[in-house]
Design a protein around this motif. Structure first.
Motif, short mmCIF file in Angstrom:
data_model
loop_
_atom_site.label_atom_id
_atom_site.label_comp_id
_atom_site.label_asym_id
_atom_site.label_seq_id
_atom_site.Cartn_x
_atom_site.Cartn_y
_atom_site.Cartn_z
N LEU A 190 44.02 26.20 83.23
CA LEU A 190 42.33 26.97 83.56
C LEU A 190 42.75 27.36 85.02
O LEU A 190 41.99 28.53 85.34
CB LEU A 190 41.59 25.79 83.79
CG LEU A 190 40.74 25.65 82.34
CD1 LEU A 190 39.82 24.33 82.41
CD2 LEU A 190 39.64 26.82 82.32
N THR A 191 43.44 26.66 85.74
CA THR A 191 43.60 27.18 87.36
C THR A 191 44.24 28.65 87.51
O THR A 191 43.90 29.35 88.10
CB THR A 191 44.40 26.10 88.19
OG1 THR A 191 43.92 25.09 87.94
CG2 THR A 191 44.07 26.33 89.52
N VAL A 192 45.27 28.54 86.29
CA VAL A 192 46.02 29.79 86.34
C VAL A 192 45.00 31.13 85.89
O VAL A 192 44.87 32.03 86.59
CB VAL A 192 47.23 29.80 85.41
CG1 VAL A 192 48.03 31.17 85.48
CG2 VAL A 192 48.16 28.85 86.09
N PHE A 233 43.59 9.67 75.72
CA PHE A 233 43.63 11.01 75.25
C PHE A 233 42.81 11.91 76.05
O PHE A 233 43.17 13.10 76.38
CB PHE A 233 43.14 11.04 73.67
CG PHE A 233 43.00 11.97 72.97
CD1 PHE A 233 43.95 12.92 72.56
CD2 PHE A 233 41.71 12.87 73.16
CE1 PHE A 233 43.81 14.09 71.87
CE2 PHE A 233 41.41 13.87 72.19
CZ PHE A 233 42.59 14.70 71.77
N VAL A 234 41.53 11.53 76.43
CA VAL A 234 40.64 12.42 77.35
C VAL A 234 41.33 12.45 78.50
O VAL A 234 41.36 13.52 78.73
CB VAL A 234 39.44 11.66 77.58
CG1 VAL A 234 38.32 12.46 78.36
CG2 VAL A 234 38.85 11.37 76.12
N ALA A 235 41.79 11.61 79.19
CA ALA A 235 42.60 11.94 80.55
C ALA A 235 43.88 12.75 80.14
O ALA A 235 43.94 13.79 80.98
CB ALA A 235 43.19 10.49 81.08
N ASN A 236 44.29 12.66 79.26
CA ASN A 236 45.58 13.69 78.94
C ASN A 236 45.25 15.19 78.69
O ASN A 236 45.73 16.05 79.25
CB ASN A 236 46.64 13.26 77.94
CG ASN A 236 47.27 11.74 78.24
OD1 ASN A 236 47.48 11.65 79.50
ND2 ASN A 236 47.86 10.92 77.50
N VAL A 237 44.32 15.15 77.81
CA VAL A 237 43.82 16.64 77.56
C VAL A 237 43.25 17.33 78.63
O VAL A 237 43.57 18.31 78.70
CB VAL A 237 42.64 16.54 76.32
CG1 VAL A 237 42.07 17.68 76.26
CG2 VAL A 237 43.22 16.15 75.08
N SER A 238 42.43 16.46 79.60
CA SER A 238 41.93 17.07 80.79
C SER A 238 43.09 17.52 81.79
O SER A 238 42.93 18.70 82.31
CB SER A 238 40.89 16.26 81.38
OG SER A 238 40.16 15.47 80.44
N THR A 257 35.31 30.02 83.04
CA THR A 257 36.29 29.23 83.48
C THR A 257 35.91 28.29 84.64
O THR A 257 36.44 27.12 84.61
CB THR A 257 37.64 30.27 83.77
OG1 THR A 257 37.25 31.10 84.68
CG2 THR A 257 38.26 30.68 82.71
N GLY A 258 34.97 28.71 85.45
CA GLY A 258 34.57 27.87 86.72
C GLY A 258 33.83 26.70 86.10
O GLY A 258 34.09 25.43 86.36
N ARG A 259 33.07 26.93 85.07
CA ARG A 259 32.18 25.57 84.13
C ARG A 259 33.27 24.79 83.66
O ARG A 259 33.01 23.41 83.90
CB ARG A 259 31.46 26.33 83.07
CG ARG A 259 30.12 26.83 83.62
CD ARG A 259 29.27 27.45 82.41
NE ARG A 259 29.25 26.17 81.45
CZ ARG A 259 28.26 25.29 81.22
NH1 ARG A 259 27.28 25.08 82.49
NH2 ARG A 259 28.30 24.39 80.32
N MET A 260 34.37 25.37 83.05
CA MET A 260 35.48 24.64 82.41
C MET A 260 36.24 23.67 83.61
O MET A 260 36.42 22.71 83.33
CB MET A 260 36.40 25.31 81.60
CG MET A 260 36.00 25.94 80.19
SD MET A 260 36.78 27.02 79.55
CE MET A 260 38.16 26.30 78.87
#
Ligand code: ADP
Length: 436
Positions: free
Chosen positions: A221-223, A209-214, A253-256
């Motif tokens: 986020l990149t966009v 779940f964590v891997a998929n969400v990330s 967004t950088g932090r995220m």
């Protein structure tokens, strides 16, 4: 004189008196014959009782203690008393044993008693099902003959039972066992097995779940970050508020992005299929480059020092070790006020252990926090961590990398004085040219 001797001599004494009487009446020869016959009769009686005792001793459980009279009656009645007492004690022991067996059978864990040569002495029904044993047929069998997984055989051979072993059971599809050995008595061992299949399933689900969400968060986020940067660069952006808003959006967004990257790194490290690269790691070279990175992060506010007491190289993943060592250096800079000192140290102990440490003269950590520092998102001071760009995942990553290299993370710290974070590698992690 004791009662036994009195009773022993009564018969010969009276026989002797009677023999004297016979002597007076009929002469010496009949008297002597009379005495001899009396003694022989007595001897015969003793032999008969001795024979009865001998026959009884062959199988005392199957027959009652023989009947007798006189001295032998006492002996047999004592024996009778002893056998009854013995039988009662045996029944008590059997009942206690049965109770113990019932209690261990009711345990949700598997229990196997092993002797000094790892032969099975006893096992409960749960262990029978876990290892496919038969509690009667397999007694005396070598456990490694029945449970042959190489990691289990190695675990038994290593005699280092501090940590449990996770074992994938081959007989039952998908079953995962946690196996632990406990030494007791003289050279005996207790093998405890626990079915952790459900726990493992939940743990795998959590990891996935964590891997998929990330992973899913990364692209949007990149966009967003890309657009924020483009907007910030627009020359005709006059509005101050919009500029400020874009700057804050960019920071967040950088932090995220950093957070998502750290979460993905942790997922990769946790993935059992992702094996450690066995590369030659030039530790001293790596340390020099980390000092350079530390200096650029510190912007000249800290003193850096290298203490290189060993030329040993490591066998492991260059990128993972760079990340672990780098995390410790970054933390040392972030949690040390300006003017402080950061020392990177590489040495080996007499027993062959290799130790990389980062020592700082920073704010230190109170003892109650130390055991929890490697938990995800655990921070002593949330705001300080955020201000300095921390995600709260750095030490969790370091710990995972250490575990993957069979190393240990050691933390020594004193509040207000500074901290030393060390990664201690076992001797087998030293790079030997034979490895290449
Ligand atoms: P963070 O991103 O918050 O630094 P880490 O996992 O790297 O997360 O560290 C967890 C916590 O451990 C930090 O928030 C900080 O409180 C403490 N810590 C880590 N390294 C040091 C250090 N060198 N000196 C003092 N505290 C430290």
């Amino acid at each position: 004189m004791s009662d036994f001797w009195q009773r022993t001599f009564v018969y010969p004494f009276f026989l002797f008196l009677l023999a004297l009487l016979v002597w007076a009446v009929a002469g010496a020869l009949p008297a002597a014959s009379f005495f001899a016959i009396g003694i022989l009769l007595r001897l015969f009686l003793h032999l008969r009782n001795l024979n009865a005792l001998d026959r009884w001793l062959v199988d005392p459980e199957a027959q009652d203690v023989p009947d007798a009279s006189g001295l032998w009656e006492d002996v047999f009645s004592q024996l009778n008393k002893l056998t009854r007492q013995h039988r009662k004690e045996r029944q008590q022991h059997a009942a206690a044993l049965q109770q113990m067996e019932q209690a261990t059978s009711a345990l949700p864990e598997g229990v196997v008693i092993l002797d000094e040569a790892d032969r099975i002495e006893w096992c409960n029904p749960v262990a029978e099902s876990h290892f496919g044993l038969d509690g009667e047929r397999d007694i005396g069998q070598q456990i490694t003959y029945l449970a042959r997984q190489p990691e289990f055989v190695q675990y038994l051979a290593l005699h280092n039972f501090a940590d449990p072993l996770k074992l994938r059971e081959m007989r039952h599809e998908g079953m995962v066992l946690s196996v632990k050995l406990i030494a007791y008595g003289s050279n005996k061992r207790l093998l405890i097995s626990r079915d952790i299949t459900q726990f493992e399933r939940v743990e795998t689900m959590r990891r996935d779940f964590v891997a998929n969400v990330s992973h899913e968060l990364r692209t949007p986020l990149t966009v967003v970050n890309g657009f924020v940067e483009t907007l910030q660069d627009m020359p005709n952006l006059e509005n101050d508020m919009a500029r400020r808003a874009l700057q804050l959006m960019g920071e967040q967004t950088g932090r995220m992005e950093i957070l998502v990257d750290d979460l993905l790194t942790l997922s990769r490290l946790e993935n059992a299929q992702n094996v450690v690269q066995e590369e030659k790691v030039e530790v001293t070279e790596l340390m020099r480059s980390l000092v350079g990175e530390g200096q650029s992060l510190s912007k000249g506010q800290h003193q850096f020092r290298l203490e290189i007491a060993s030329q040993a190289q490591l066998r492991g993943s260059i990128s993972e070790l760079r990340s672990a060592f780098g995390n410790l250096v970054t933390n040392a800079v972030r949690y040390t006020p300006s003017g402080g000192e950061v020392v990177l140290c590489w040495k080996e102990a007499a027993d062959g252990h290799l130790r990389f440490s980062v020592k700082d003269s920073g704010i230190g950590i109170a003892p109650q926090h130390i055991p929890r520092l490697t938990e995800r998102f655990y921070r002593v001071d949330r705001s300080r961590s955020r201000e300095t760009g921390g995600t709260g995942l750095g030490l969790a990553i370091v710990k995972h990398i250490a575990i993957r290299h069979q190393a240990q993370l050691e933390i020594v710290s004193e509040e207000g004085k500074g901290s030393t974070f060390s990664i201690v590698f076992p001797a087998k992690r030293r790079w030997l040219e034979a490895n290449s």
